[in-house]
Design an enzyme around this catalytic site. Structure first.
Site, mmCIF file in Angstrom:
data_model
loop_
_atom_site.group_PDB
_atom_site.id
_atom_site.type_symbol
_atom_site.label_atom_id
_atom_site.label_comp_id
_atom_site.label_asym_id
_atom_site.label_seq_id
_atom_site.Cartn_x
_atom_site.Cartn_y
_atom_site.Cartn_z
ATOM 1 N N ASP A 93 0.966 -1.148 -0.005
ATOM 2 C CA ASP A 93 0.076 0.003 -0.109
ATOM 3 C C ASP A 93 0.843 1.276 0.019
ATOM 4 O OD1 ASP A 93 -3.155 1.014 0.215
ATOM 5 O OD2 ASP A 93 -1.840 1.864 2.023
ATOM 6 N N ARG A 94 0.574 2.312 1.053
ATOM 7 C CA ARG A 94 1.440 3.493 0.999
ATOM 8 C C ARG A 94 2.845 3.122 0.970
ATOM 9 N NH1 ARG A 94 -1.712 6.781 -1.474
ATOM 10 N NH2 ARG A 94 -0.538 8.488 -0.697
ATOM 11 N N HIS A 258 -7.740 -6.843 -0.195
ATOM 12 C CA HIS A 258 -6.279 -5.800 -0.011
ATOM 13 C C HIS A 258 -5.065 -6.150 1.102
ATOM 14 C CE1 HIS A 258 -4.335 -1.749 -0.235
ATOM 15 N NE2 HIS A 258 -4.549 -1.658 1.003
#
Length: 278
Positions: A93-94, A258
């Site tokens: 993710d980030r 996710h």
């Protein structure tokens, strides 16, 4: 100040492995993967600036303090302070967006990288559809002018977590979830998180466009996994988009949403063990 942990054998014959977490989590997200990786690698876990127990510096003009370029410099400085001049990266993710910038800006430092459930930031913004905007509403909520999103998050940070994460599954370990709640409730977190996303929609895109114009690409081996039930896999073509910006790309969809490292840790561990074996 950056908060980090390390473990595993000091001498393995392999580059050390840096693990970077995603939003709105901390290094705790690796709890089902890191212990096994530390049997064969020197593993370093980092809380990104603005998250976990790392500092939350003021955003500055244009949220420049949270540019992925600055976060990548954090990673380089941390690893050098631990005696690691070259290293591999596993990121979600980030953190995976930081890893992408790290590989571009510091090709002599990063040996290879494995990224979980993202496509390149510029490609995602340029390819935004209604379906993506509805599913990733937080991308567009967090970049609203201050202090609008900050004030709403600070009114009940745990509710924000539950709305954004808890509704996606019951697979989170209770101890990890408690850590997410503790850290997300720390003073200054809402401002830091908003700055991260404002940078992602601003200065980070400037850097990405400059790379594209100059023909700069990721040259290290890159392995990508994405959740077959996740938004990235439904709304984008991750493998194609990564091959547009990187030279040596492999990857596949995983039977997961996710949060792959927590939903399908066995798959992540198997893929990482194979990819980082050299």
């Amino acid at each position: 100040m950056l908060f980090a942990r390390q473990g595993g054998p000091a001498q393995t014959g392999r580059p050390p492995l840096l693990l970077l977490h995603g939003h709105p989590q901390t290094m705790a997200m690796w709890h089902r993967v890191a212990p096994a990786l530390a049997r064969t690698h020197r593993v370093v876990l980092l809380d990104l600036r603005g998250y976990g127990d790392s500092d939350r510096p003021p955003p500055g003009e244009g949220s420049a303090a949270y540019a992925k370029r600055e976060m990548a410099l954090d990673a380089v400085a941390l690893m050098r302070s631990l005696g690691h001049e070259r290293f591999a990266v596993l990121a979600h993710d980030r953190g995976a967006r930081v890893a992408h910038r790290l590989a571009l800006d510091h090709p002599q430092v990063v040996t290879r990288l494995m990224l979980l459930d993202i496509a390149p930031t510029l490609a995602m913004y340029e390819g935004t559809t209604e379906a993506f905007a509805r599913a990733y509403w937080h991308w567009f909520f967090l970049i609203q002018p201050a202090p609008r999103p900050e004030r709403l998050i600070e009114a009940d940070p745990v509710a924000y977590l539950r709305e954004g994460m808890g509704q996606r599954g019951d697979f989170f370990d209770g101890r990890a979830w408690a850590e997410y709640e503790r850290c997300f409730s720390r003073p200054g977190t809402a401002a830091a998180v908003c700055a991260d996303y404002r940078a992602g929609a601003g200065i980070d895109l400037e850097h990405d466009r400059a790379d594209r114009a100059a023909g700069r690409r990721v040259t290290q081996p890159l392995h990508v996994l994405w959740g077959a039930q996740g938004v990235v896999g439904r709304c984008f073509e991750p493998l194609k988009l990564w091959r547009d910006v990187a030279d040596h790309v492999s990857g596949r969809a995983v039977d997961s949403g996710h949060y792959i490292a927590e939903e399908a840790p066995g798959v992540v561990l198997a893929e990482a063990t194979e990819f980082f074996k050299d």
